[in-house]
Design an enzyme around this catalytic site. Sequence first.
Site, PDB file in Angstrom:
ATOM      1  CB  CYS A   1      25.774  -7.010  30.573  1.00  6.51           C
ATOM      2  SG  CYS A   1      25.378  -6.456  28.919  1.00  6.51           S
ATOM      3  CG  ASP A   2      28.256  -9.831  31.993  1.00  7.90           C
ATOM      4  OD1 ASP A   2      27.114  -9.783  32.471  1.00  7.90           O
ATOM      5  OD2 ASP A   2      28.537 -10.473  30.968  1.00  7.90           O
TER       6      ASP A   2
ATOM      7  CB  CYS B   1      27.831  -7.308  27.285  1.00  9.46           C
ATOM      8  SG  CYS B   1      26.762  -5.971  27.805  1.00  9.46           S
TER       9      CYS B   1
HETATM   10  C1  LIG Z   1      26.323 -12.374  27.477  1.00 16.05           C
HETATM   11  C2  LIG Z   1      25.411 -11.189  27.328  1.00 16.05           C
HETATM   12  C3  LIG Z   1      24.957 -10.536  28.445  1.00 16.05           C
HETATM   13  C4  LIG Z   1      24.118  -9.445  28.304  1.00 16.05           C
HETATM   14  N1  LIG Z   1      23.649  -8.845  29.443  1.00 16.05           N
HETATM   15  C5  LIG Z   1      22.802  -7.801  29.346  1.00 16.05           C
HETATM   16  C6  LIG Z   1      22.287  -7.176  30.517  1.00 16.05           C
HETATM   17  O1  LIG Z   1      22.612  -7.550  31.650  1.00 16.05           O
HETATM   18  N2  LIG Z   1      21.429  -6.141  30.340  1.00 16.05           N
HETATM   19  C7  LIG Z   1      21.063  -5.699  29.112  1.00 16.05           C
HETATM   20  O2  LIG Z   1      20.247  -4.770  29.025  1.00 16.05           O
HETATM   21  N3  LIG Z   1      21.550  -6.260  27.986  1.00 16.05           N
HETATM   22  C8  LIG Z   1      22.417  -7.289  28.065  1.00 16.05           C
HETATM   23  N4  LIG Z   1      22.927  -7.861  26.932  1.00 16.05           N
HETATM   24  C9  LIG Z   1      22.571  -7.258  25.634  1.00 16.05           C
HETATM   25  C10 LIG Z   1      21.153  -7.742  25.199  1.00 16.05           C
HETATM   26  O3  LIG Z   1      21.098  -9.137  25.229  1.00 16.05           O
HETATM   27  C11 LIG Z   1      20.837  -7.251  23.788  1.00 16.05           C
HETATM   28  O4  LIG Z   1      20.972  -5.855  23.729  1.00 16.05           O
HETATM   29  C12 LIG Z   1      19.413  -7.643  23.390  1.00 16.05           C
HETATM   30  O5  LIG Z   1      19.234  -9.028  23.469  1.00 16.05           O
HETATM   31  C13 LIG Z   1      19.115  -7.176  21.974  1.00 16.05           C
HETATM   32  O6  LIG Z   1      17.831  -7.605  21.660  1.00 16.05           O
HETATM   33  P1  LIG Z   1      17.356  -7.759  20.146  1.00 16.05           P
HETATM   34  O7  LIG Z   1      15.967  -8.288  20.231  1.00 16.05           O
HETATM   35  O8  LIG Z   1      17.589  -6.510  19.404  1.00 16.05           O
HETATM   36  O9  LIG Z   1      18.326  -8.814  19.475  1.00 16.05           O
HETATM   37  P2  LIG Z   1      18.768 -10.285  19.930  1.00 16.05           P
HETATM   38  O10 LIG Z   1      18.613 -10.490  21.367  1.00 16.05           O
HETATM   39  O11 LIG Z   1      20.092 -10.490  19.296  1.00 16.05           O
HETATM   40  O12 LIG Z   1      17.687 -11.213  19.211  1.00 16.05           O
HETATM   41  C14 LIG Z   1      17.709 -11.398  17.830  1.00 16.05           C
HETATM   42  C15 LIG Z   1      17.078 -12.736  17.541  1.00 16.05           C
HETATM   43  O13 LIG Z   1      16.924 -12.856  16.129  1.00 16.05           O
HETATM   44  C16 LIG Z   1      17.228 -14.172  15.736  1.00 16.05           C
HETATM   45  N5  LIG Z   1      17.625 -14.134  14.335  1.00 16.05           N
HETATM   46  C17 LIG Z   1      18.764 -13.613  13.803  1.00 16.05           C
HETATM   47  N6  LIG Z   1      18.746 -13.725  12.458  1.00 16.05           N
HETATM   48  C18 LIG Z   1      17.568 -14.312  12.140  1.00 16.05           C
HETATM   49  C19 LIG Z   1      16.966 -14.706  10.894  1.00 16.05           C
HETATM   50  N7  LIG Z   1      17.557 -14.489   9.716  1.00 16.05           N
HETATM   51  N8  LIG Z   1      15.751 -15.322  10.932  1.00 16.05           N
HETATM   52  C20 LIG Z   1      15.126 -15.546  12.122  1.00 16.05           C
HETATM   53  N9  LIG Z   1      15.648 -15.210  13.325  1.00 16.05           N
HETATM   54  C21 LIG Z   1      16.849 -14.589  13.326  1.00 16.05           C
HETATM   55  C22 LIG Z   1      18.360 -14.588  16.664  1.00 16.05           C
HETATM   56  O14 LIG Z   1      18.414 -16.005  16.778  1.00 16.05           O
HETATM   57  C23 LIG Z   1      17.924 -13.920  17.971  1.00 16.05           C
HETATM   58  O15 LIG Z   1      17.132 -14.780  18.765  1.00 16.05           O
HETATM   59  C24 LIG Z   1      23.749  -8.971  27.025  1.00 16.05           C
HETATM   60  C25 LIG Z   1      24.217  -9.631  25.886  1.00 16.05           C
HETATM   61  C26 LIG Z   1      25.049 -10.728  26.023  1.00 16.05           C
HETATM   62  C27 LIG Z   1      25.528 -11.437  24.787  1.00 16.05           C
END
Ligand SMILES: Cc1cc2nc3c(=O)[nH]c(=O)nc-3n(C[C@H](O)[C@H](O)[C@H](O)COP(=O)(O)OP(=O)(O)OC[C@H]3O[C@@H](n4cnc5c(N)ncnc54)[C@H](O)[C@@H]3O)c2cc1C
Length: 311
Positions: free
Chosen positions: A143-144, A140
């Site tokens: 982000c970084d 990302c």
């Molecule tokens: C290394 C890194 C750094 C980042 N830094 C930033 C930053 O600085 N600022 C920023 O705004 N964003 C950042 N992001 C992006 C941010 O993390 C994501 O946009 C955000 O987490 C998305 O949230 P979400 O809840 O949609 O999905 P996710 O965070 O992906 O959460 C989805 C969850 O669902 C769970 N899951 C998946 N399938 C299933 C299933 N079948 N049953 C039950 N559970 C399930 C997963 O285990 C996960 O915990 C970063 C991402 C990464 C990888």
Amino acid sequence: MNMNMNVNKEYEVVIIGGGPAGLTAGLYTSRARLNSLLIEKGLVGGQIVTAELVDNYPGFPEGISGFELGQLMHQQARKYGLKDVIAEATGIELREGQKKIKTTEGNFIAKAVIIASGSERRKLGIPGEEKFTGKGVSYCATCDAAFFREVPVAVVGGGDTAITEALHLAKFASKVMVIHRRDQLRATRILQEKAFAEPKIEFLWNTVVEDIEGGDIVQRIRLRQVKTGEKSTLDISGGFISVGLKPNTDYLKSILSLDITGLIITDGKMETEIPGIFAAGDIRHNSARQAITAAGDGATAAIYAEKFISE
Ligand SMILES: Cc1cc2nc3c(=O)[nH]c(=O)nc-3n(C[C@H](O)[C@H](O)[C@H](O)COP(=O)(O)OP(=O)(O)OC[C@H]3O[C@@H](n4cnc5c(N)ncnc54)[C@H](O)[C@@H]3O)c2cc1C
């Protein structure tokens, strides 16, 4: 986490996924006094827990570790009564106006479902990739990138995301090497033109990364020219892998129509084509894929789930 044995089977709202979208949805539904269950297959907090420092989430002027942000979101949602269970959702079925959520720990029944299972960056699957994730390897640039000022970095990939990330990185890094396995980019022409005009961006065509090496942090990558087989190394301080996304939607294929990349299409209320089934966060078609936008989607989905239930 509650042990499954102690968890009821019937809820007003079931949320799948415990990232920023799911946790925010859970905060809102629980605070609205809806009996809510969050199903998370791994670590609560989602992808953001892997971010060493999140400095673009409003309210934290000094930044906050992704892990802590996830913990705080969880703590806040639980304060209002959100229940959670460790289980993997494996499908949803419609049953007499209700929804049956099938999981590895049994079935749950809900009036409304909020899908927030996120997506994962596709991995290269090469040695060193996992070891150096968060230590120079990132998925990302938004982000970084700011952590890589005046140092050389590489971007792996040739699509829109890769080129957008390369252009963003060029504002910080001393040099950005785009490594692409083909001889031309897949990115749209306008992005290509911008990238070709940017003096800090250089290209390595027909090249794949075979290995990532370093000490405590990344120092170099090993490359192979796919046409000639010639091997080389490149010294870098950061490697940005942008070879596509894999949405966690395989378990929904039989119930929802997904876009060609597997993302869920919603309306402005975050509702899918099935009334009472909502989607929020990275899993959504056209998501900006940030913690704050995921949290915003979660709040919207929760508010409309509440309306759906009361109507
Ligand atoms: C290394 C890194 C750094 C980042 N830094 C930033 C930053 O600085 N600022 C920023 O705004 N964003 C950042 N992001 C992006 C941010 O993390 C994501 O946009 C955000 O987490 C998305 O949230 P979400 O809840 O949609 O999905 P996710 O965070 O992906 O959460 C989805 C969850 O669902 C769970 N899951 C998946 N399938 C299933 C299933 N079948 N049953 C039950 N559970 C399930 C997963 O285990 C996960 O915990 C970063 C991402 C990464 C990888």
